[in-house]
Design an enzyme around this catalytic site. Structure first.
Site, PDB file in Angstrom:
ATOM      1  N   HIS A  29       0.858  -1.189   0.000  1.00 11.19           N
ATOM      2  CA  HIS A  29       0.000   0.000   0.000  1.00 11.19           C
ATOM      3  C   HIS A  29       0.897   1.243   0.000  1.00 11.19           C
ATOM      4  O   HIS A  29       1.870   1.292   0.739  1.00 11.19           O
ATOM      5  CB  HIS A  29      -0.876  -0.023   1.263  1.00 11.19           C
ATOM      6  CG  HIS A  29      -1.967   0.988   1.270  1.00 11.19           C
ATOM      7  ND1 HIS A  29      -1.742   2.333   1.494  1.00 11.19           N
ATOM      8  CD2 HIS A  29      -3.294   0.864   1.068  1.00 11.19           C
ATOM      9  CE1 HIS A  29      -2.893   2.982   1.433  1.00 11.19           C
ATOM     10  NE2 HIS A  29      -3.855   2.117   1.176  1.00 11.19           N
ATOM     11  N   CYS A  49      -3.700   2.718  -4.411  1.00 13.46           N
ATOM     12  CA  CYS A  49      -4.703   3.484  -3.657  1.00 13.46           C
ATOM     13  C   CYS A  49      -4.774   4.901  -4.225  1.00 13.46           C
ATOM     14  O   CYS A  49      -3.844   5.695  -4.069  1.00 13.46           O
ATOM     15  CB  CYS A  49      -4.321   3.504  -2.181  1.00 13.46           C
ATOM     16  SG  CYS A  49      -5.437   4.509  -1.198  1.00 13.46           S
ATOM     17  N   HIS A  58      -7.577   0.313  -4.421  1.00 16.17           N
ATOM     18  CA  HIS A  58      -8.442   1.094  -3.532  1.00 16.17           C
ATOM     19  C   HIS A  58      -8.858   2.319  -4.336  1.00 16.17           C
ATOM     20  O   HIS A  58      -7.983   3.037  -4.830  1.00 16.17           O
ATOM     21  CB  HIS A  58      -7.672   1.594  -2.318  1.00 16.17           C
ATOM     22  CG  HIS A  58      -7.335   0.533  -1.317  1.00 16.17           C
ATOM     23  ND1 HIS A  58      -6.624   0.804  -0.169  1.00 16.17           N
ATOM     24  CD2 HIS A  58      -7.637  -0.779  -1.265  1.00 16.17           C
ATOM     25  CE1 HIS A  58      -6.489  -0.310   0.541  1.00 16.17           C
ATOM     26  NE2 HIS A  58      -7.092  -1.294  -0.106  1.00 16.17           N
ATOM     27  N   ASP A 111     -12.957   3.061  -0.967  1.00 17.88           N
ATOM     28  CA  ASP A 111     -12.156   3.293   0.230  1.00 17.88           C
ATOM     29  C   ASP A 111     -12.880   4.296   1.098  1.00 17.88           C
ATOM     30  O   ASP A 111     -14.051   4.562   0.899  1.00 17.88           O
ATOM     31  CB  ASP A 111     -10.752   3.728  -0.201  1.00 17.88           C
ATOM     32  CG  ASP A 111      -9.699   3.360   0.827  1.00 17.88           C
ATOM     33  OD1 ASP A 111     -10.069   3.016   1.956  1.00 17.88           O
ATOM     34  OD2 ASP A 111      -8.517   3.419   0.497  1.00 17.88           O
ATOM     35  N   HIS A 112     -12.167   4.844   2.050  1.00 21.52           N
ATOM     36  CA  HIS A 112     -12.777   5.741   3.035  1.00 21.52           C
ATOM     37  C   HIS A 112     -13.959   6.504   2.449  1.00 21.52           C
ATOM     38  O   HIS A 112     -13.872   7.028   1.344  1.00 21.52           O
ATOM     39  CB  HIS A 112     -11.787   6.797   3.492  1.00 21.52           C
ATOM     40  CG  HIS A 112     -10.518   6.221   3.996  1.00 21.52           C
ATOM     41  ND1 HIS A 112      -9.486   6.991   4.386  1.00 21.52           N
ATOM     42  CD2 HIS A 112     -10.131   4.945   4.173  1.00 21.52           C
ATOM     43  CE1 HIS A 112      -8.498   6.215   4.781  1.00 21.52           C
ATOM     44  NE2 HIS A 112      -8.865   4.957   4.657  1.00 21.52           N
ATOM     45  N   TYR A 147     -14.997   4.474   7.695  1.00 19.65           N
ATOM     46  CA  TYR A 147     -15.469   3.140   7.304  1.00 19.65           C
ATOM     47  C   TYR A 147     -16.940   2.897   7.636  1.00 19.65           C
ATOM     48  O   TYR A 147     -17.300   1.851   8.159  1.00 19.65           O
ATOM     49  CB  TYR A 147     -14.575   2.067   7.938  1.00 19.65           C
ATOM     50  CG  TYR A 147     -13.250   1.941   7.224  1.00 19.65           C
ATOM     51  CD1 TYR A 147     -13.144   1.183   6.058  1.00 19.65           C
ATOM     52  CD2 TYR A 147     -12.121   2.606   7.668  1.00 19.65           C
ATOM     53  CE1 TYR A 147     -11.939   1.076   5.385  1.00 19.65           C
ATOM     54  CE2 TYR A 147     -10.903   2.510   6.992  1.00 19.65           C
ATOM     55  CZ  TYR A 147     -10.833   1.746   5.850  1.00 19.65           C
ATOM     56  OH  TYR A 147      -9.649   1.642   5.166  1.00 19.65           O
TER      57      TYR A 147
HETATM   58  C1  DNO Z   1      -6.502   3.105   5.894  1.00 21.19           C
HETATM   59  C2  DNO Z   1      -5.950   2.047   5.066  1.00 21.19           C
HETATM   60  C3  DNO Z   1      -4.556   1.683   5.503  1.00 21.19           C
HETATM   61  C4  DNO Z   1      -4.146   0.379   4.865  1.00 21.19           C
HETATM   62  C5  DNO Z   1      -2.763  -0.050   5.219  1.00 21.19           C
HETATM   63  C6  DNO Z   1      -2.368  -1.253   4.416  1.00 21.19           C
HETATM   64  O1  DNO Z   1      -7.661   3.205   6.032  1.00 21.19           O
HETATM   65  O2  DNO Z   1      -6.009   2.313   3.722  1.00 21.19           O
HETATM   66  O3  DNO Z   1      -4.530   1.555   6.892  1.00 21.19           O
HETATM   67  O4  DNO Z   1      -5.011  -0.623   5.280  1.00 21.19           O
HETATM   68  O5  DNO Z   1      -1.845   0.940   5.012  1.00 21.19           O
HETATM   69  O6  DNO Z   1      -1.366  -1.941   5.071  1.00 21.19           O
END
Ligand code: DNO
Length: 378
Positions: A206, A244, A271, A316-317, A330
């Site tokens: 990531h 991401c 992501h 994602d978020h 989340y």
């Molecule tokens: C946050 C996530 C990160 C991700 C880590 C992967 O919400 O995108 O915490 O899970 O960096 O190891």
């Protein structure tokens, strides 16, 4: 694209598997054993138990986020070999249980970083926020304390036990340069990638979030050039990227579309989320819609479509909407809306491409069976 959804586990998430089941097109749960400290081997029975839980709820469990890397590995300490052996044994067990992708990161001490977990947007919703001018003035101890106070659930990346070792870790990293971190990452990959290959697993790093150094700590997974260097460290499909768009998008100079074209075969997991970056470098997370932020989500989805992407994708978020009390970033609602936006873009692209060749084409229905109402009104 294969849509998956991150879930933190029973008692550790405000969203339920039943709710996730009702989001169109979600086939798998992105999971982890969040209570197992970094460096420890994951117990087989816990992996099997999660697998059964996911399957019973109608999902697969092929993507793990994350198996965290112990700080001694990132620091290159002599004790790292023991932690790497544990990591490899965890990968072997995951592989035996049909896990296909393991997401991880190589950020020293902290994972993602924000100054606010509930910054209000114009529409009254709240979201994670990063205020550039404030971050360097913040005491990292204070930040860990505040992040945990602001959430009733343990925040991955911000577990309170990190606080215990913070001073010692900062002292240890004072001597670690970016080049040292690259060397330690190479050492880790040399050991772990062959094991991942044997286990049928693709490792997916990531990017650092945000993609620049914070609190004087080195950060290396920060740009297209650095992702290229990462892939060259070990040339194998098992050495891949979790691309991401939100983390990389915090730097508006990044061309994520070009990254998708360049790294297409090495992205087992994507992501997709949006952020809005201000002229002063602050950024706030927004809805997935392209117009709401500075990341070109429609262009990104088009790039994945153009390269024939068959990897896993998760929204994602999201923002916190409609009064939802949830783990910061989340919640259920905005991530579900995000998924529908991503599918909308994807299906429209599929439709228009196919129609180009066959004017009567329409996207196939996935409805296999009509479920009868429990109580009929007739
Ligand atoms: C946050 C996530 C990160 C991700 C880590 C992967 O919400 O995108 O915490 O899970 O960096 O190891």
């Amino acid at each position: 694209m294969r849509m998956v959804f991150r879930w933190f586990g029973e008692g550790n998430d405000t969203v339920t598997l039943e709710q996730i089941r009702q989001i169109p097109g979600v086939e798998g749960i992105v999971w982890a054993l969040h209570d197992i400290p970094a460096g420890e081997e994951w117990p087989l029975e816990r992996i099997v138990a999660f697998r059964e839980q996911a399957v019973q709820a109608g999902f697969h469990h092929e993507v793990v986020e994350s198996v965290n890397v112990h700080e001694d590995i990132k620091l290159g300490r002599p004790t790292r070999d023991q932690y790497i052996s544990n990591y490899i044994r965890t990968l072997e067990k995951l592989g035996q249980n049909d896990v296909k992708v393991v997401c991880y990161n190589f950020m020293p001490i902290f994972d993602w970083l924000r100054t606010d977990l509930h910054k209000e947007l114009e529409d009254g919703s709240t979201a994670l926020f990063f205020e550039k001018s404030r971050i360097e003035g913040i005491d990292p101890f204070e930040l860990v304390r505040r992040i945990n106070e602001n959430s009733s659930l343990t925040m991955p990346g911000w577990e309170p036990e990190r606080l215990e070792h913070l001073t010692a870790l900062f002292e240890a990293y004072a001597h670690v340069t970016e080049e040292d971190l690259w060397e330690n990452l190479a050492y880790f990959l040399e050991a772990v990638i062959p094991a991942a290959e044997r286990s049928g697993i693709r490792m997916a790093i990531h990017p650092d979030d945000p993609p620049w150094s914070v609190f004087g700590l080195p950060r290396i997974i920060t740009s297209q050039a650095h992702l290229r260097r990462l892939l060259a460290l070990y040339d194998s499909p098992a050495n891949g990227i979790t691309l991401c768009s939100g983390s990389l998008g915090a730097n508006p100079n990044h061309d994520i579309i070009s990254m998708i074209h360049e790294f297409k075969d090495r992205i087992p997991f994507a992501h997709i989320r949006n952020v809005r970056v201000s002229a002063n470098g602050d950024f706030i997370e927004t809805s997935h819609r392209t117009q709401d932020g500075t990341v070109h989500i429609a262009g990104i989805v088009q790039a994945y479509h153009d390269v024939g992407f068959t990897g896993y994708v998760r929204p994602d978020h999201g923002r916190h909407l409609w009064g939802e009390q949830c783990r910061p970033g989340y919640g259920l609602y905005d991530r579900a809306l995000g998924i529908m936006y991503l599918w909308g873009l994807w299906d429209a692209l599929t439709q228009s491409r196919a129609q180009h060749n066959n004017p009567t084409y329409h996207v196939e229905s996935t409805l296999t069976e009509f479920v009868h109402p429990k109580e009929s009104i007739l």
